[in-house]
Design a protein around this motif. Structure first.
Motif, PDB file in Angstrom:
ATOM      1  N   MET A   1       0.857  -1.186   0.000  1.00 21.92           N
ATOM      2  CA  MET A   1       0.000   0.000   0.000  1.00 21.92           C
ATOM      3  C   MET A   1       0.897   1.241   0.000  1.00 21.92           C
ATOM      4  N   ASP A   2       0.766   2.099  -1.030  1.00 24.90           N
ATOM      5  CA  ASP A   2       1.659   3.250  -1.108  1.00 24.90           C
ATOM      6  C   ASP A   2       1.195   4.360  -0.159  1.00 24.90           C
ATOM      7  N   LEU A   3       1.956   5.446  -0.110  1.00 25.78           N
ATOM      8  CA  LEU A   3       1.751   6.479   0.895  1.00 25.78           C
ATOM      9  C   LEU A   3       0.376   7.144   0.768  1.00 25.78           C
ATOM     10  N   GLN A   4      -0.040   7.460  -0.468  1.00 25.92           N
ATOM     11  CA  GLN A   4      -1.319   8.147  -0.622  1.00 25.92           C
ATOM     12  C   GLN A   4      -2.495   7.247  -0.240  1.00 25.92           C
ATOM     13  N   VAL A   5      -2.418   5.974  -0.628  1.00 25.92           N
ATOM     14  CA  VAL A   5      -3.471   5.038  -0.238  1.00 25.92           C
ATOM     15  C   VAL A   5      -3.501   4.886   1.281  1.00 25.92           C
ATOM     16  N   GLN A   6      -2.329   4.829   1.902  1.00 23.32           N
ATOM     17  CA  GLN A   6      -2.271   4.718   3.354  1.00 23.32           C
ATOM     18  C   GLN A   6      -2.871   5.954   4.022  1.00 23.32           C
ATOM     19  N   ARG A   7      -2.600   7.125   3.481  1.00 20.85           N
ATOM     20  CA  ARG A   7      -3.196   8.347   4.037  1.00 20.85           C
ATOM     21  C   ARG A   7      -4.716   8.306   3.909  1.00 20.85           C
ATOM     22  N   ASN A   8      -5.199   7.891   2.740  1.00 17.42           N
ATOM     23  CA  ASN A   8      -6.648   7.789   2.546  1.00 17.42           C
ATOM     24  C   ASN A   8      -7.257   6.762   3.494  1.00 17.42           C
ATOM     25  N   ARG A   9      -6.536   5.685   3.710  1.00 11.07           N
ATOM     26  CA  ARG A   9      -7.049   4.660   4.628  1.00 11.07           C
ATOM     27  C   ARG A   9      -7.145   5.220   6.043  1.00 11.07           C
ATOM     28  N   THR A  10      -6.162   6.003   6.442  1.00  9.60           N
ATOM     29  CA  THR A  10      -6.190   6.619   7.769  1.00  9.60           C
ATOM     30  C   THR A  10      -7.389   7.545   7.907  1.00  9.60           C
ATOM     31  N   VAL A  11      -7.649   8.335   6.859  1.00 10.21           N
ATOM     32  CA  VAL A  11      -8.805   9.231   6.869  1.00 10.21           C
ATOM     33  C   VAL A  11     -10.098   8.426   6.965  1.00 10.21           C
ATOM     34  N   TRP A  12     -10.195   7.353   6.185  1.00 11.53           N
ATOM     35  CA  TRP A  12     -11.417   6.551   6.175  1.00 11.53           C
ATOM     36  C   TRP A  12     -11.617   5.817   7.501  1.00 11.53           C
ATOM     37  N   GLU A  13     -10.529   5.360   8.109  1.00 10.36           N
ATOM     38  CA  GLU A  13     -10.638   4.745   9.438  1.00 10.36           C
ATOM     39  C   GLU A  13     -11.220   5.744  10.433  1.00 10.36           C
ATOM     40  N   ARG A  14     -10.708   6.969  10.383  1.00  9.90           N
ATOM     41  CA  ARG A  14     -11.198   7.992  11.300  1.00  9.90           C
ATOM     42  C   ARG A  14     -12.669   8.292  11.032  1.00  9.90           C
ATOM     43  N   ALA A  15     -13.027   8.428   9.767  1.00 12.60           N
ATOM     44  CA  ALA A  15     -14.417   8.712   9.420  1.00 12.60           C
ATOM     45  C   ALA A  15     -15.337   7.558   9.802  1.00 12.60           C
ATOM     46  N   SER A  16     -14.820   6.325   9.754  1.00 12.53           N
ATOM     47  CA  SER A  16     -15.644   5.146  10.021  1.00 12.53           C
ATOM     48  C   SER A  16     -16.034   5.009  11.486  1.00 12.53           C
ATOM     49  N   TYR A  17     -15.397   5.745  12.371  1.00 15.01           N
ATOM     50  CA  TYR A  17     -15.834   5.716  13.774  1.00 15.01           C
ATOM     51  C   TYR A  17     -17.268   6.237  13.907  1.00 15.01           C
ATOM     52  N   LYS A  18     -17.737   6.935  12.874  1.00 13.64           N
ATOM     53  CA  LYS A  18     -19.138   7.353  12.839  1.00 13.64           C
ATOM     54  C   LYS A  18     -20.050   6.127  12.923  1.00 13.64           C
ATOM     55  N   HIS A  19     -19.629   5.017  12.283  1.00  9.15           N
ATOM     56  CA  HIS A  19     -20.436   3.797  12.318  1.00  9.15           C
ATOM     57  C   HIS A  19     -20.491   3.193  13.721  1.00  9.15           C
ATOM     58  N   VAL A  20     -19.458   3.453  14.506  1.00  2.18           N
ATOM     59  CA  VAL A  20     -19.429   2.970  15.888  1.00  2.18           C
ATOM     60  C   VAL A  20     -20.282   3.871  16.770  1.00  2.18           C
ATOM     61  N   ARG A  21     -20.097   5.184  16.618  1.00  2.00           N
ATOM     62  CA  ARG A  21     -20.874   6.128  17.427  1.00  2.00           C
ATOM     63  C   ARG A  21     -22.374   5.985  17.171  1.00  2.00           C
ATOM     64  N   ALA A 105      -9.566  -5.449   3.410  1.00  2.00           N
ATOM     65  CA  ALA A 105      -8.696  -5.598   2.249  1.00  2.00           C
ATOM     66  C   ALA A 105      -8.808  -4.367   1.365  1.00  2.00           C
ATOM     67  N   GLU A 106      -7.763  -4.137   0.591  1.00  8.89           N
ATOM     68  CA  GLU A 106      -7.766  -3.063  -0.395  1.00  8.89           C
ATOM     69  C   GLU A 106      -8.435  -3.551  -1.667  1.00  8.89           C
ATOM     70  N   VAL A 107      -9.107  -2.645  -2.350  1.00  9.91           N
ATOM     71  CA  VAL A 107      -9.717  -2.915  -3.650  1.00  9.91           C
ATOM     72  C   VAL A 107      -9.050  -2.000  -4.676  1.00  9.91           C
ATOM     73  N   PRO A 108      -8.555  -2.560  -5.830  1.00 12.37           N
ATOM     74  CA  PRO A 108      -8.534  -3.959  -6.218  1.00 12.37           C
ATOM     75  C   PRO A 108      -7.482  -4.755  -5.448  1.00 12.37           C
ATOM     76  N   GLY A 109      -7.503  -6.065  -5.680  1.00 15.41           N
ATOM     77  CA  GLY A 109      -6.631  -6.972  -4.953  1.00 15.41           C
ATOM     78  C   GLY A 109      -7.379  -7.739  -3.883  1.00 15.41           C
ATOM     79  N   VAL A 110      -8.673  -7.951  -4.104  1.00 21.53           N
ATOM     80  CA  VAL A 110      -9.533  -8.608  -3.119  1.00 21.53           C
ATOM     81  C   VAL A 110      -9.077 -10.057  -2.916  1.00 21.53           C
ATOM     82  N   PRO A 111      -8.824 -10.485  -1.670  1.00 25.56           N
ATOM     83  CA  PRO A 111      -8.332 -11.836  -1.405  1.00 25.56           C
ATOM     84  C   PRO A 111      -9.458 -12.879  -1.381  1.00 25.56           C
TER      85      PRO A 111
END
Length: 253
Positions: A1-21, A105-111
């Motif tokens: 996973m390259d740097l930009q994808v990792q940054r986006n994943r970090t943002v999405w993880e943070r945003a996904s806490y909405k699903h927990v709240r 998992a990342e898309v594409p590259g679904v296991p």
């Protein structure tokens, strides 16, 4: 996973806490039947009637999975690169005894194995995370059994151009329909990079992956509206969503 994808994943993880709240509210919505739009159910009626095995790429909160099961799907495998989102979705599925399981998992590259699905479902903020639309389409096609379908209900590629002014529709001066990417300044914000694909590029990628186009339509209604916002761009004059259904030919076709 390259740097930009990792940054986006970090943002999405943070945003996904909405699903927990909002877990209790999402649980209530799941008990009430999930979140498929009426036009999605109508288009998928024949596809869901035989009880297909579904793979949902970029499944997010997973409420569509409940709707797919209620409409006839036999099972759903949700794939998302947020551990927070998949964890909340799996907890809810277990609590309601639903035939859903979730993978990080990342898309594409679904296991998942080739030909494991009768229907690949995706959309509602999925394609903006794809840097390579051709690779995405190939991975979706790979997952399908012969005769299986790909269904996309997604934000129209022109949507990044629309201003949210309430008086009349306007095109943002800092956006282009033909740009490759832009920095998100709404949800999930925090500097996530969204990639842009024209409708022509999306359809071409699907067809190039060996799928046959069954249906393509454009719609004025957005699939998501920020709370309290009422933009003129959503009042029926401009495209805000599109729906695509494609089929992998069966053996001998």
């Amino acid at each position: 996973m390259d740097l930009q994808v990792q940054r986006n994943r970090t943002v999405w993880e943070r945003a996904s806490y909405k699903h927990v709240r909002e877990y209790d509210d999402l649980l209530r919505q799941a008990r009430e039947g999930g979140s498929l739009f009426g036009r999605e159910r109508d288009r998928l009626t024949d596809v869901l009637r035989p009880g297909p095995a579904v793979v949902h790429l970029q499944s997010g909160h997973g409420l569509e999975d409940v709707g797919l099961l209620r409409a006839g799907a036999r099972s759903v495998v949700g794939v998302d690169f947020s551990r927070v989102a998949t964890g909340a979705a799996q907890r809810r599925a277990d609590e309601l005894d639903l035939a859903c399981r979730y993978l990080v998992a990342e898309v594409p590259g679904v296991p998942l194995a080739d030909g494991c699905a009768d229907l690949v479902y995706t959309g509602k903020g999925a394609l903006i995370w794809m840097r390579d639309i051709q690779a995405w389409a190939r991975d979706a096609a790979r997952l399908l059994r012969p005769g299986g379908h790909l269904f996309v209900y997604e934000s129209h590629p022109a949507v990044p151009l629309w201003n949210w002014d309430p008086d009349e529709p306007r095109v943002r001066a800092d956006r282009s329909y033909f740009a490759r990417s832009f920095v998100n300044d709404s949800f999930p914000a925090d500097g996530a990079v969204e990639w842009q694909w024209t409708l022509g590029e999306i359809v071409t990628a699907v067809v190039s992956a060996g799928l046959r186009l069954v249906h393509l339509s454009e719609h004025a209604e957005p699939f998501w509206r920020p709370e309290g916002a009422e933009a003129a761009a959503w009042q029926g004059r401009l495209p805000n969503t599109f729906m695509l259904l494609a089929r992998l030919p069966g053996e001998g076709e």
